[in-house]
Design a protein around this motif. Structure first.
Motif, mmCIF file in Angstrom:
data_model
loop_
_atom_site.group_PDB
_atom_site.id
_atom_site.type_symbol
_atom_site.label_atom_id
_atom_site.label_comp_id
_atom_site.label_asym_id
_atom_site.label_seq_id
_atom_site.Cartn_x
_atom_site.Cartn_y
_atom_site.Cartn_z
ATOM 1 N N PHE A 171 -11.265 10.034 46.110
ATOM 2 C CA PHE A 171 -10.258 10.844 45.730
ATOM 3 C C PHE A 171 -10.107 10.682 43.933
ATOM 4 C CE2 PHE A 171 -9.015 9.900 49.944
ATOM 5 C CZ PHE A 171 -8.998 11.265 50.434
ATOM 6 N N ASP A 175 -16.073 21.632 48.491
ATOM 7 C CA ASP A 175 -15.783 21.290 49.768
ATOM 8 C C ASP A 175 -16.024 19.939 50.313
ATOM 9 O OD1 ASP A 175 -14.985 24.115 50.648
ATOM 10 O OD2 ASP A 175 -17.295 24.434 50.802
ATOM 11 N N PRO A 176 -15.367 19.110 51.240
ATOM 12 C CA PRO A 176 -15.599 17.721 51.316
ATOM 13 C C PRO A 176 -17.171 17.697 51.787
ATOM 14 C CG PRO A 176 -13.308 18.505 52.233
ATOM 15 C CD PRO A 176 -14.350 19.694 51.902
ATOM 16 N N THR A 207 -14.993 14.470 47.748
ATOM 17 C CA THR A 207 -14.010 15.487 47.833
ATOM 18 C C THR A 207 -13.708 16.201 46.647
ATOM 19 O OG1 THR A 207 -12.158 13.940 47.396
ATOM 20 C CG2 THR A 207 -12.610 13.942 49.612
ATOM 21 N N LEU A 217 -8.256 16.766 42.742
ATOM 22 C CA LEU A 217 -7.084 17.101 42.992
ATOM 23 C C LEU A 217 -6.270 17.531 42.030
ATOM 24 C CD1 LEU A 217 -6.506 14.208 45.358
ATOM 25 C CD2 LEU A 217 -6.432 16.502 46.323
ATOM 26 N N ARG A 224 -8.654 24.266 48.031
ATOM 27 C CA ARG A 224 -9.661 22.998 47.988
ATOM 28 C C ARG A 224 -8.749 21.701 48.098
ATOM 29 N NH1 ARG A 224 -13.229 25.292 43.303
ATOM 30 N NH2 ARG A 224 -14.460 26.744 44.350
ATOM 31 N N THR A 284 -8.736 18.892 50.758
ATOM 32 C CA THR A 284 -8.938 17.499 50.533
ATOM 33 C C THR A 284 -7.943 16.615 50.879
ATOM 34 O OG1 THR A 284 -10.300 17.898 48.366
ATOM 35 C CG2 THR A 284 -9.019 15.795 48.508
#
Length: 420
Positions: free
Chosen positions: A17, A48-49, A67, A70, A80, A84
């Motif tokens: 992350f 996308d993951p 991921t 953020l 998204r 995540t």
């Protein structure tokens, strides 16, 4: 799949992350020693993951999850971010990647709090330290580490994913932070002694590719072998003959849930009897809570909604268990006109509280973290949940024999009968 292969549901899930362009994909590639994630200087390359199963020495088989950043923006970016954050539901260990050039701030601080609040161990990673080197001077790196530690409250591992520096130290930190294997249930091996006999009743599954056993059967055989017990595999119509020719009683008979009635009739009363699905309810989830959930069957009323949930999608057979058999058994045992709905995939449908009962598959493709999250989701919505094996044992009258080998499950059942 071979007996030596490790399915995704059995691998530790390590998710990465951080902000966009912090080098998350580069960290994945450096850990795996191969270019599995796309790397680009353009922010937001990963949308996308991305799941990458690999062997991560000295940890063993893992799934690394790349991921989206953020700090993504816009409506699509928010989608998204939501996707995540759902990855946390299945994460065993999180890597929080910080761009050394930008340093850690309130964003990383809040992200660390969010992950830690879920009980997920976190390793902070200070990436791109090569950009801080000035003619071999390490003071820039040291200052960045001190600053990140002050902000995050934990010392980050300084690395350069691009140059491959610090990757050994990062693997060491990952190994130290991972949950202890001693705390993990075996499928059945913890209940067997070396030399014990375990008879597995394995009907030929039409949904399995020809020549293969389905995944829970493979994994159970492997688990029995690893504890130095003996696995004997037979079909339900051959069980009586198999037991008569063994020369000694087995410790346990494990059956496909749909053969419970025939297998119970042929299994001596002093031999444990259970199913693959019940074993996986304990191994992947919370068996006592799933046992308590089966009592909801006696409380269903006309018009109640029941959700049949499967973690995977597969080709439906004419006698499919989720869409044909379980609905039929539900109507037979309750005598009610129920609204039966189905869901397949990695998430429950919205509005879980509208259901009176959830009947979940054996979760063979989910990891334990993901299945426990599903049980918690149901609990938070006030909805009883049970898995296929527990449900089938109950409707076929094989309860509580099918759980008597599990003391905590028996206690839960007795409490439910007494107070439920």
């Amino acid at each position: 799949m071979s007996l030596n292969g490790t399915p995704r549901g059995e691998r530790l899930h390590i998710a990465v992350f951080g902000r966009r362009n912090a080098g998350k994909s580069s960290v994945i590639n450096a850990l795996g020693g191969q270019e599995t994630s796309i790397v680009s200087p353009v922010s937001g390359t990963t949308t996308d993951p991305v799941y990458q199963p690999m062997e991560l020495l000295p940890v063993g088989p893992v799934v690394l999850i790349d991921t989206a950043g953020l700090d993504d923006v816009g409506d699509l970016g928010q989608q998204r971010i939501h996707q995540t954050m759902r990855i946390l539901n299945k994460t065993d260990l999180a890597l929080l990647v910080v761009d050394a050039g930008n340093g850690a701030g309130e964003f990383e601080q809040e992200l660390l709090r969010t992950i830690s609040a879920r009980g997920i161990p976190v390793v902070a990673v200070l990436n791109k330290i090569d950009l801080l080197h000035v003619q071999g001077d390490e003071t820039g790196v040291g200052a960045a580490v001190v600053h990140a530690e002050a902000v995050l409250g934990c010392k980050p591992v300084p690395i350069s994913a691009a140059a491959g520096n610090g990757i050994g130290e990062l693997k060491t930190a990952i190994t130290a932070a991972l949950p202890r294997e001693d705390d993990k249930f075996r499928i059945v091996g913890d209940l067997l002694n070396p030399g014990d006999l375990a008879v597995l009743v394995v009907p030929i599954d039409k949904a399995a590719p020809k020549g293969r056993l389905i995944l829970p059967q493979q994994q159970t055989i492997r688990d029995i072998m690893e504890c130095d017990a003996v696995a004997v595999v037979t079909k339900e119509q051959e069980l009586g003959h198999t037991l008569a020719t063994l020369g000694r009683k087995p410790k346990v008979v494990i059956t496909d849930s749909q053969a419970f009635l025939k297998v119970q009739a042929d299994t001596p009363k002093d031999v444990w009897l259970t199913s693959f699905s019940i074993l996986f309810a304990r191994y992947k989830g919370d068996l006592p809570r799933l046992v308590r959930g089966v009592r909801a069957l006696s409380r269903l009323n006309d018009g109640d909604r029941v959700l049949i949930a499967e973690a995977c999608t597969h080709h439906r057979q004419s006698d499919d268990i989720a869409t044909v058999k379980i609905p039929r058994w539900l109507r037979e045992i309750t005598g009610r006109r129920l609204q039966i709905e189905h869901a397949a995939g990695s998430d429950f449908p919205e509005g879980l509280g509208q259901y009176s009962l959830i009947i979940h598959c054996g979760a063979c493709i989910l990891n334990r973290k993901a299945m426990l999250h599903r049980i918690e989701e149901a609990s938070a919505a006030g909805v009883p949940i049970v898995n296929y094996g527990v449900f089938i044992a109950y409707v076929h009258g094989v309860f509580p024999r099918a759980i008597e080998m599990f003391p905590s499950a028996m206690l839960a059942w007795e409490d439910e009968l007494r107070f439920g």
